[in-house]
Design an enzyme around this catalytic site. Sequence first.
Site, short mmCIF file in Angstrom:
data_model
loop_
_atom_site.label_atom_id
_atom_site.label_comp_id
_atom_site.label_asym_id
_atom_site.label_seq_id
_atom_site.Cartn_x
_atom_site.Cartn_y
_atom_site.Cartn_z
N GLY A 1 0.84 -1.20 0.00
CA GLY A 1 0.00 0.00 0.00
C GLY A 1 0.87 1.25 0.00
N VAL B 1 -2.78 -7.65 -2.52
CA VAL B 1 -2.12 -8.46 -1.49
C VAL B 1 -3.12 -9.35 -0.71
CG1 VAL B 1 -0.55 -8.34 0.50
CG2 VAL B 1 -0.22 -6.81 -1.40
N TYR C 1 -12.75 -3.94 12.23
CA TYR C 1 -11.41 -3.38 11.98
C TYR C 1 -10.57 -3.44 13.27
CZ TYR C 1 -8.03 0.46 11.06
OH TYR C 1 -6.90 1.24 10.91
N1 NAP Z 1 -5.26 7.00 8.18
C1 NAP Z 1 -5.44 6.78 9.46
O1 NAP Z 1 -6.00 7.62 10.20
C2 NAP Z 1 -4.92 5.51 10.08
C3 NAP Z 1 -4.96 5.39 11.48
C4 NAP Z 1 -4.49 4.23 12.07
C5 NAP Z 1 -4.00 3.21 11.28
N2 NAP Z 1 -3.98 3.34 9.92
C6 NAP Z 1 -3.45 2.21 9.15
O2 NAP Z 1 -2.43 2.70 8.28
C7 NAP Z 1 -2.38 1.91 7.10
C8 NAP Z 1 -2.45 2.81 5.88
O3 NAP Z 1 -3.66 3.56 5.91
P1 NAP Z 1 -3.88 4.84 4.98
O4 NAP Z 1 -4.95 5.62 5.63
O5 NAP Z 1 -2.58 5.47 4.65
O6 NAP Z 1 -4.47 4.15 3.64
P2 NAP Z 1 -4.69 4.73 2.15
O7 NAP Z 1 -4.34 6.18 2.07
O8 NAP Z 1 -6.08 4.31 1.75
O9 NAP Z 1 -3.69 3.89 1.28
C9 NAP Z 1 -3.93 2.53 1.09
C10 NAP Z 1 -2.87 1.96 0.18
O10 NAP Z 1 -3.07 0.56 0.09
C11 NAP Z 1 -3.30 0.17 -1.27
N3 NAP Z 1 -4.22 -0.96 -1.23
C12 NAP Z 1 -5.51 -0.97 -0.81
N4 NAP Z 1 -6.02 -2.22 -0.91
C13 NAP Z 1 -5.03 -3.01 -1.41
C14 NAP Z 1 -4.91 -4.38 -1.73
N5 NAP Z 1 -5.94 -5.22 -1.56
N6 NAP Z 1 -3.71 -4.86 -2.17
C15 NAP Z 1 -2.66 -4.01 -2.35
N7 NAP Z 1 -2.70 -2.70 -2.06
C16 NAP Z 1 -3.87 -2.21 -1.61
C17 NAP Z 1 -3.83 1.44 -1.93
O11 NAP Z 1 -3.63 1.48 -3.34
P3 NAP Z 1 -4.72 0.81 -4.35
O12 NAP Z 1 -6.06 1.35 -3.94
O13 NAP Z 1 -4.26 1.23 -5.70
O14 NAP Z 1 -4.62 -0.67 -4.17
C18 NAP Z 1 -2.94 2.49 -1.24
O15 NAP Z 1 -1.66 2.50 -1.80
C19 NAP Z 1 -3.53 0.90 7.21
O16 NAP Z 1 -3.05 -0.32 7.74
C20 NAP Z 1 -4.47 1.56 8.21
O17 NAP Z 1 -5.28 0.62 8.89
C21 NAP Z 1 -4.44 4.46 9.30
#
Ligand code: NAP
Length: 264
Positions: free
Chosen positions: A20, A62, A156
């Site tokens: 990701g 993935v 989640y």
């Molecule tokens: N943002 C928050 O507030 C927050 C807080 C706590 C924890 N987190 C954790 O941090 C991590 C990243 O979150 P984020 O908010 O940065 O997410 P994001 O901006 O939505 O980015 C998600 C990334 O994962 C890729 N992705 C999604 N589904 C996929 C799949 N099935 N296979 C391969 N790649 C995939 C997306 O690209 P494509 O769509 O092109 O596949 C993108 O590159 C996650 O584990 C989330 O639970 C986030």
Amino acid sequence: MENKLNYIKDLEGKIALVTGGTKGIGRAIAERLSEAGANVIVTARNTPEDAHPEHHFIAADVTKPADVAKLIEEIDAKLGGVDILIDNLGGLTTPGGGFSALTDEHWESELQLNLLSTIRLDKALLPKMIEKKSGVIIHISSVAGLQPLWNLNLAYAVAKSALNTYSKALASELAPQGIRVLTVSPGATKTPPMEKFIEDFAANLGVGVEEAMTQLMSATGGIPMGRMAEPEEVAELIAFLVSERAKYLTGSNYHINGGSLPVV
Ligand SMILES: NC(=O)c1ccc[n+]([C@@H]2O[C@H](COP(=O)([O-])OP(=O)(O)OC[C@H]3O[C@@H](n4cnc5c(N)ncnc54)[C@H](OP(=O)(O)O)[C@@H]3O)[C@@H](O)[C@H]2O)c1
């Protein structure tokens, strides 16, 4: 984020895979590891329009075992394995409303995205790390894994909590083999899905985004720093954890949340 620090090139010669790694926190991590000199592979389902010129992009879903097998094949053929694995893939994709709003399919998909795909990818990449007797794995969890909100993120939170337990056990198993395993649990971080989550929350409550943010913060006990994290702030912690500067750290879960978790 402005005011970049003066980065040390302490990851030169290292190969890092960030799942990701094209958006949000994953992208910030991939960029930060590149700044430190690592050769970075990023994976996501869609080729990014604004691909980083130095990142090696491999398209893969993935959550699909066949895609993971192809991903490993390509990494092995082109780069011969990885030294650093950032299991960043994950997200909140199921509805709020507590237990009765969640179907079996919701539970299965949330566990695939936030737990099982990570376990599968670790298993595929670990044999080479064990052979080399070195490697670092970082699991990106969430404050939700420690502080579930039943009406917002039940499946989640359960998946992230299981990830924390898996990560701890894996760290104990692999420490004697020279491999470090750590968890990083961000709080609310300014990424597109988080911003959409707050917009949807505001629409459900019939209030503005600012008010929804205030209500969300107070539901979690508030964020003492009064703002969400920037993805780059999470990436900075990870750049330290994967480096030799952190060589005695394994099996810990690092909370990065502006002080929001209301426990000692
Ligand atoms: N943002 C928050 O507030 C927050 C807080 C706590 C924890 N987190 C954790 O941090 C991590 C990243 O979150 P984020 O908010 O940065 O997410 P994001 O901006 O939505 O980015 C998600 C990334 O994962 C890729 N992705 C999604 N589904 C996929 C799949 N099935 N296979 C391969 N790649 C995939 C997306 O690209 P494509 O769509 O092109 O596949 C993108 O590159 C996650 O584990 C989330 O639970 C986030």
